[in-house]
Motif scaffolding. Structure first.
Motif, mmCIF file in Angstrom:
data_model
loop_
_atom_site.group_PDB
_atom_site.id
_atom_site.type_symbol
_atom_site.label_atom_id
_atom_site.label_comp_id
_atom_site.label_asym_id
_atom_site.label_seq_id
_atom_site.Cartn_x
_atom_site.Cartn_y
_atom_site.Cartn_z
ATOM 1 N N SER A 17 -1.576 2.628 -12.895
ATOM 2 C CA SER A 17 -1.118 3.642 -12.245
ATOM 3 C C SER A 17 -1.348 2.862 -10.759
ATOM 4 O O SER A 17 -1.340 4.057 -9.303
ATOM 5 N N VAL A 45 -2.102 9.049 -8.810
ATOM 6 C CA VAL A 45 -1.304 8.337 -8.686
ATOM 7 C C VAL A 45 -1.322 9.796 -10.215
ATOM 8 O O VAL A 45 -1.187 9.004 -11.175
ATOM 9 N N THR A 100 -20.629 8.741 5.733
ATOM 10 C CA THR A 100 -20.403 9.988 4.844
ATOM 11 C C THR A 100 -18.837 10.038 4.883
ATOM 12 O O THR A 100 -19.091 11.009 3.775
ATOM 13 N N THR A 115 -19.871 4.656 -1.431
ATOM 14 C CA THR A 115 -18.808 4.629 -1.488
ATOM 15 C C THR A 115 -18.345 4.626 -0.258
ATOM 16 O O THR A 115 -17.069 4.895 0.648
ATOM 17 N N ALA A 116 -19.348 5.634 1.036
ATOM 18 C CA ALA A 116 -18.704 5.764 2.594
ATOM 19 C C ALA A 116 -18.640 4.307 2.689
ATOM 20 O O ALA A 116 -17.945 4.151 3.830
ATOM 21 N N ARG A 151 -13.808 -1.603 4.396
ATOM 22 C CA ARG A 151 -12.380 -2.017 5.094
ATOM 23 C C ARG A 151 -12.078 -1.600 5.958
ATOM 24 O O ARG A 151 -10.751 -2.415 6.498
ATOM 25 N N LYS A 152 -12.436 -0.568 6.689
ATOM 26 C CA LYS A 152 -12.164 -0.538 7.755
ATOM 27 C C LYS A 152 -12.211 -1.700 9.170
ATOM 28 O O LYS A 152 -11.277 -2.552 9.508
ATOM 29 N N GLU A 197 -16.359 9.585 6.096
ATOM 30 C CA GLU A 197 -15.593 8.811 5.572
ATOM 31 C C GLU A 197 -14.530 9.277 4.573
ATOM 32 O O GLU A 197 -15.536 9.432 3.154
ATOM 33 N N LYS A 198 -13.869 9.508 4.547
ATOM 34 C CA LYS A 198 -12.803 9.160 3.257
ATOM 35 C C LYS A 198 -12.437 8.112 2.497
ATOM 36 O O LYS A 198 -11.490 7.603 3.141
ATOM 37 N N PRO A 199 -12.487 8.135 1.433
ATOM 38 C CA PRO A 199 -12.193 7.027 0.374
ATOM 39 C C PRO A 199 -10.164 7.446 0.553
ATOM 40 O O PRO A 199 -9.594 8.194 0.367
ATOM 41 N N LEU A 200 -9.673 6.296 0.372
ATOM 42 C CA LEU A 200 -8.299 5.850 -0.134
ATOM 43 C C LEU A 200 -7.863 6.352 -1.313
ATOM 44 O O LEU A 200 -7.166 6.128 -0.700
ATOM 45 N N GLN A 201 -8.600 5.776 -2.217
ATOM 46 C CA GLN A 201 -8.409 6.229 -3.354
ATOM 47 C C GLN A 201 -7.339 7.850 -3.752
ATOM 48 O O GLN A 201 -8.168 8.602 -3.639
ATOM 49 N N GLU A 256 -15.841 2.649 2.206
ATOM 50 C CA GLU A 256 -14.669 2.388 3.548
ATOM 51 C C GLU A 256 -14.649 2.472 4.475
ATOM 52 O O GLU A 256 -14.459 1.747 5.370
#
Lengths: 99, 466
Positions: free
Chosen positions: B237, A57, A48, B369-370, B376-377, A50-54, B373
């Motif tokens: 965006s 913009v 938890t 959500t965690a 993704r990694k 982990e910071k989202p990349l999103q 990520e």
């Protein structure tokens, strides 16, 4: 298993009118799906962090002429109004006499 | 090639450029096939009455000296992608009579190229489903066996390409909705990198997952269509120009541990055959580990309903769409939404509402959500070592219409496809032969996933498989 009251409460939050038989079937289906997706709880607490990349913009504020985006399309938008009076969309009064 | 509608886009494009055929002839050939088969396949919800006029206009543009590989090519469009002035219903009663007020960016680009739009295709309502059985207008049927599903949600788009009722089609992919029906119908289905194609004018389902993608007869066609619709768009965006950070080798990774259970043996046998074919062309197949990939489906079925329930909150019967008056204003909303949305859409809205509600948010959405990520990694790390990751597109072929009545059992079809949407990677499904079921040969697909922005690798491996 989630309760019938919980199903009704969810429906109210989601603004959905359910039929009578649907409450029971949703109670079963949603419980099954929640049991399955509940696997994510096994995910370790460290994850938890982990910071989202999103990220958001943003664009610059640029002035535009009034009605610019819909110019020439007003009639198409009006044609979609559920109840129409002239160029106006008829909506219900928010505060009614009997309330 | 006897029939013009059986041409690939690439072949038709060459013939158009050489003056051997006209757009009108190609369009007529597709319309004739539609006349023959759409009645039973239910793949088009509407065939546009002006298709011939569009074709004539394309022929005039060519006569005036214009040339674009897609000028005059007849295509089909999924019913959740807006074309100005035409109905876009998302196969829902909620939007049955909704007329689009603007063009999706992808459509705008195709119009500039000179594409002929043949019609709008059937789908699972609001793109929610993997079989097209959730359409408010009845399921589309698989051209290889009409008692079976097309897959979904872009089922109509897959069926019209497989049955040669269009040369190609656009679909949308939130958790496999282009790739899975492509696999079930035996065509190519391509999901671009998240942010490669503008989502402007695509009805939002899961905004962090959705991408428009092509369904075509060949990998070269998918590449052609993708190149025509991709690009940064000020109206979305999240569109980005991604430099491809790719492993420069001919290694393809297979997450064997993930394939150990749940896949039908004949599907796995076809998958191994496809890998052998790649090996013979100089690719090296290596085992890779994706430790969290087994959780992807659970993560997806939290994030997707959360985003969908939020996106679908806009349908309230006030400004457009189905509007049913109740006793009070709140009643108007609940009745319009209750009647307008079908059972699967209502189920996902309820599920999304649950996982986002106070008290459950951390346990579900926060964890998901965690985990996303971490996934993704893991994919980025794997794709630094290999050029692509291969799995079957789905663990089984198309099922019988009505066979999977339990929603969770249908969700399991998405087990290999959802990951690319969660991680944003591009992925393609390419046909890898057929498996026999009840006397019918049912197509199955191999899925390849590459690094962000590296669609080129998918096209080159895909072509090696054809």
């Amino acid at each position: 298993m989630i309760s019938k009251d919980e199903v009704q409460n969810l429906a109210a939050l989601a603004r959905l009118k359910l039929s009578a038989g649907e409450v029971e079937s949703l109670q079963k289906d949603i419980s099954n799906i929640l049991d399955y997706v509940g696997q994510v709880s096994a995910f370790s607490a460290a994850a938890t962090d982990e910071k989202p990349l999103q990220r958001n913009v943003m664009r610059d504020d640029t002035p535009r002429a009034a009605g610019d985006t819909l110019s020439g399309k007003e009639e198409v938008v009006r044609a979609a109004f559920p109840t129409r009076e002239g160029d106006f969309n008829v909506v219900r009064k928010i505060i009614q006499k009997d309330e | 090639m006897s029939n013009l509608n059986e041409l690939s886009i690439t072949e038709a494009s060459k013939k158009l450029a050489a003056g051997e055929v006209t757009s009108l002839q190609l369009t007529e050939a597709c319309l004739a096939e539609i006349e023959k088969r759409n009645g039973s396949l239910n793949a088009y919800l509407e065939v546009f009455a002006d298709a011939r006029e569009q074709a004539k206009a394309a022929d005039s543009r060519r006569a005036a000296g214009e040339s674009h590989p897609l000028l005059g090519i007849p295509l089909a469009v999924k019913d959740n992608i807006l074309i100005e002035g035409r109905t876009a219903s998302a196969a829902s009663k909620m939007l049955e009579h909704y007329v689009a007020t603007y063009d999706a960016t992808a459509i705008k680009k195709l119009k500039e190229a000179g594409v002929v739009f043949l019609g709008r295709t059937n789908m699972d309502e609001f793109a929610m489903g993997g079989s097209n059985e959730n359409s408010a207008f009845g399921p589309a049927k698989n051209p290889h066996d009409e008692s079976r599903v097309t897959g979904g949600s872009s089922g109509g788009s897959a069926a019209v390409v497989a049955a040669h009722m269009a040369l190609g089609a656009l679909g949308s992919d939130t958790g496999g909705s282009v790739r899975e029906p492509a696999a079930f119908c035996g065509v190519v289905g391509f999901k671009p990198t998240y942010g490669a194609v503008s989502r402007s004018g695509l009805m939002a389902m899961g905004s962090s997952l959705d991408q428009i993608g092509p369904l075509t007869k060949t990998v070269a066609d998918a590449e052609l269509l993708f190149n025509a619709i991709c690009g940064v768009d000020p109206l979305d965006s999240t569109t980005v120009q991604l430099p491809a950070a790719k492993a420069d080798n001919k290694k393809i990774g297979v997450p064997r541990a993930l394939l150990a259970q749940g896949i039908e043996p004949e599907v796995l046998a076809q998958f191994d055959q496809a890998l052998k074919k790649l090996q013979m062309q100089g690719y090296e197949i290596v085992d890779i580990s994706l430790p969290s990939a087994g959780l992807a489906l659970a993560v997806y079925y939290i994030i997707m309903p959360a985003e969908s329930s939020t996106n679908l909150a806009r349908f309230d019967g006030v400004r457009y769409g189905l509007s049913i008056k109740g006793e009070t204003l709140l009643d108007d909303y609940a009745t319009s939404r209750g009647e307008g949305f079908g059972p699967e859409v209502r189920r996902r809205i309820m599920l999304g509402t649950y996982v986002l509600s106070a008290g459950y948010y951390d346990a579900y959405f926060g964890k998901a959500t965690a985990a996303r990520e971490v996934l993704r990694k893991e994919f980025s790390a794997a794709l630094a070592e290999v050029s692509a990751i291969a799995t079957p597109t789905a663990p089984f072929p198309a099922w019988k219409i009505g066979e999977k009545s339990d929603p969770l059992s249908a969700y399991l079809a998405d087990i290999f496809t959802v990951t690319a949407n969660l991680t944003g990677n591009p992925a393609v499904s390419v046909p890898m032969g057929t498996v026999a079921r009840d006397g019918a040969d049912l197509p199955v697909g191999i899925q390849l996933t590459a690094a962000h922005g590296d669609e080129a690798t998918l096209f080159s491996i895909g072509k090696a498989l054809e």
